[in-house]
Design an enzyme around this catalytic site. Structure first.
Site, PDB file in Angstrom:
ATOM      1  N   ILE A  11     -61.739   0.159 -37.228  1.00  0.00           N
ATOM      2  CA  ILE A  11     -60.321   0.168 -37.598  1.00  0.00           C
ATOM      3  C   ILE A  11     -60.091  -0.254 -39.055  1.00  0.00           C
ATOM      4  CG2 ILE A  11     -59.691  -2.189 -36.869  1.00  0.00           C
ATOM      5  CD1 ILE A  11     -57.209  -0.825 -35.477  1.00  0.00           C
ATOM      6  N   ASN A  24     -55.718 -14.181 -32.314  1.00  0.00           N
ATOM      7  CA  ASN A  24     -55.449 -15.276 -31.369  1.00  0.00           C
ATOM      8  C   ASN A  24     -54.182 -15.980 -31.846  1.00  0.00           C
ATOM      9  OD1 ASN A  24     -56.203 -17.488 -33.240  1.00  0.00           O
ATOM     10  ND2 ASN A  24     -58.234 -16.557 -33.044  1.00  0.00           N
ATOM     11  N   GLY A  32     -64.960 -10.747 -33.509  1.00  0.00           N
ATOM     12  CA  GLY A  32     -64.553  -9.401 -33.105  1.00  0.00           C
ATOM     13  C   GLY A  32     -63.810  -8.644 -34.189  1.00  0.00           C
ATOM     14  N   ASP A  34     -60.844  -9.104 -35.222  1.00  0.00           N
ATOM     15  CA  ASP A  34     -60.110 -10.045 -36.079  1.00  0.00           C
ATOM     16  C   ASP A  34     -60.977 -10.452 -37.279  1.00  0.00           C
ATOM     17  OD1 ASP A  34     -58.200 -11.875 -36.932  1.00  0.00           O
ATOM     18  OD2 ASP A  34     -58.457 -13.259 -35.232  1.00  0.00           O
ATOM     19  N   THR A 118     -59.758  -6.626 -24.683  1.00  0.00           N
ATOM     20  CA  THR A 118     -60.879  -6.205 -23.823  1.00  0.00           C
ATOM     21  C   THR A 118     -62.246  -6.679 -24.321  1.00  0.00           C
ATOM     22  OG1 THR A 118     -61.216  -4.053 -24.878  1.00  0.00           O
ATOM     23  CG2 THR A 118     -59.596  -4.156 -23.090  1.00  0.00           C
TER      24      THR A 118
HETATM   25  N1  AR6 Z   1     -62.756  -1.757 -35.170  1.00  0.00           N
HETATM   26  C1  AR6 Z   1     -62.252  -1.443 -33.953  1.00  0.00           C
HETATM   27  N2  AR6 Z   1     -62.512  -2.151 -32.839  1.00  0.00           N
HETATM   28  C2  AR6 Z   1     -63.327  -3.226 -32.966  1.00  0.00           C
HETATM   29  C3  AR6 Z   1     -63.902  -3.628 -34.198  1.00  0.00           C
HETATM   30  C4  AR6 Z   1     -63.579  -2.836 -35.328  1.00  0.00           C
HETATM   31  N3  AR6 Z   1     -64.059  -3.129 -36.543  1.00  0.00           N
HETATM   32  N4  AR6 Z   1     -64.654  -4.734 -33.968  1.00  0.00           N
HETATM   33  C5  AR6 Z   1     -64.588  -5.008 -32.651  1.00  0.00           C
HETATM   34  N5  AR6 Z   1     -63.797  -4.100 -32.042  1.00  0.00           N
HETATM   35  P1  AR6 Z   1     -62.103  -8.522 -29.579  1.00  0.00           P
HETATM   36  P2  AR6 Z   1     -59.881  -9.619 -27.933  1.00  0.00           P
HETATM   37  C6  AR6 Z   1     -63.435  -3.975 -30.622  1.00  0.00           C
HETATM   38  O1  AR6 Z   1     -63.055  -9.478 -28.948  1.00  0.00           O
HETATM   39  O2  AR6 Z   1     -60.603  -9.319 -26.672  1.00  0.00           O
HETATM   40  C7  AR6 Z   1     -61.248 -12.880 -31.751  1.00  0.00           C
HETATM   41  O3  AR6 Z   1     -62.112 -13.946 -31.983  1.00  0.00           O
HETATM   42  C8  AR6 Z   1     -64.280  -4.677 -29.591  1.00  0.00           C
HETATM   43  O4  AR6 Z   1     -65.503  -3.972 -29.372  1.00  0.00           O
HETATM   44  O5  AR6 Z   1     -62.165  -8.346 -31.048  1.00  0.00           O
HETATM   45  O6  AR6 Z   1     -58.428  -9.286 -28.027  1.00  0.00           O
HETATM   46  C9  AR6 Z   1     -59.795 -13.273 -31.987  1.00  0.00           C
HETATM   47  O7  AR6 Z   1     -59.643 -14.217 -33.023  1.00  0.00           O
HETATM   48  C10 AR6 Z   1     -63.343  -4.609 -28.385  1.00  0.00           C
HETATM   49  O8  AR6 Z   1     -63.427  -3.301 -27.789  1.00  0.00           O
HETATM   50  O9  AR6 Z   1     -60.548  -8.945 -29.239  1.00  0.00           O
HETATM   51  C11 AR6 Z   1     -59.384 -13.831 -30.665  1.00  0.00           C
HETATM   52  O10 AR6 Z   1     -59.767 -15.190 -30.541  1.00  0.00           O
HETATM   53  C12 AR6 Z   1     -61.957  -4.760 -29.009  1.00  0.00           C
HETATM   54  O11 AR6 Z   1     -62.140  -4.531 -30.412  1.00  0.00           O
HETATM   55  C13 AR6 Z   1     -60.176 -13.004 -29.676  1.00  0.00           C
HETATM   56  O12 AR6 Z   1     -61.313 -12.523 -30.386  1.00  0.00           O
HETATM   57  C14 AR6 Z   1     -61.310  -6.117 -28.822  1.00  0.00           C
HETATM   58  O13 AR6 Z   1     -62.296  -7.127 -28.833  1.00  0.00           O
HETATM   59  C15 AR6 Z   1     -59.371 -11.803 -29.217  1.00  0.00           C
HETATM   60  O14 AR6 Z   1     -60.071 -11.166 -28.190  1.00  0.00           O
END
Ligand code: AR6
Length: 171
Positions: A11, A24, A32, A34, A118
């Site tokens: 993204i 968060n 992730g 973020d 997710t």
């Molecule tokens: N582009 C698109 N999607 C991505 C990317 C990217 N560069 N990197 C990861 N994903 P997550 P949550 C996907 O864990 O579950 C953080 O620490 C990933 O594979 O990023 O909402 C925040 O600070 C997954 O499919 O977000 C919060 O504390 C999706 O993005 C917590 O994680 C969401 O995974 C939020 O958790």
């Protein structure tokens, strides 16, 4: 016109008016997507989110995109999955709905979302994809500025789940 796309990708590379960050409640960065967004946007993004004083789960707040190709970043903390009886479905809907509302208030035409909640937050993928796509479809029916929304999926499993969800709502 309804226009929802599902792609596999990163993204942070999206050339759109706004990308949404699965944040968060502190809005001060994390792992992730973020972490990826903060790294790509540069330290100016953290300086900007520090001024927002956090957000409630399901709420959305906006900053500039700084070094990103996107003009804005919309930050929304999705719900942490606790088994499904703690309003998780409604809160996930709110994250998508409030992010799109904020995009419209800032005159955005194109918006990209990651799969909110997710990853680290463990929301079941197929249920999250259904909530996301239904919320996007319903919002786009009466949207004024937003004409195109892209779900940017980072891995094959996520990509397949959102493709399935789109098929199920006949788009
Ligand atoms: N582009 C698109 N999607 C991505 C990317 C990217 N560069 N990197 C990861 N994903 P997550 P949550 C996907 O864990 O579950 C953080 O620490 C990933 O594979 O990023 O909402 C925040 O600070 C997954 O499919 O977000 C919060 O504390 C999706 O993005 C917590 O994680 C969401 O995974 C939020 O958790």
């Amino acid at each position: 016109m309804t226009n929802i796309k599902v792609i596999k990708g990163d993204i942070t590379t999206m050339h759109v008016d706004a990308i949404v960050n699965a944040a968060n409640t502190t809005l001060l960065g994390g792992g992730g997507v973020d972490g990826a967004i903060h790294r790509a946007a540069g330290p100016e993004l953290l300086a900007a989110t520090m001024k927002l004083h956090g957000a409630q789960t399901g709420e959305a707040k906006i900053t500039a995109g700084f070094r990103l190709p996107a003009k804005y970043v919309i930050h929304t903390p999705g719900p942490i999955w606790h088994g499904g009886n703690q309003n998780e479905a409604q809160l996930l809907h709110n994250s998508y709905f409030n992010s799109l509302t904020l995009a419209e208030q800032n005159n955005c035409h194109t918006v990209a979302f990651p799969s909110i909640s997710t990853g680290v937050f463990h929301f079941p993928l197929s249920q999250a994809a259904k909530i996301a796509t239904e919320t996007l479809r319903d919002f786009l029916e009466t949207a004024k500025t937003v004409t195109e929304v892209t779900m940017v999926c980072f891995d094959d499993t996520t990509f397949a789940a959102y493709q399935d969800a789109l098929t199920q709502i006949n788009l």
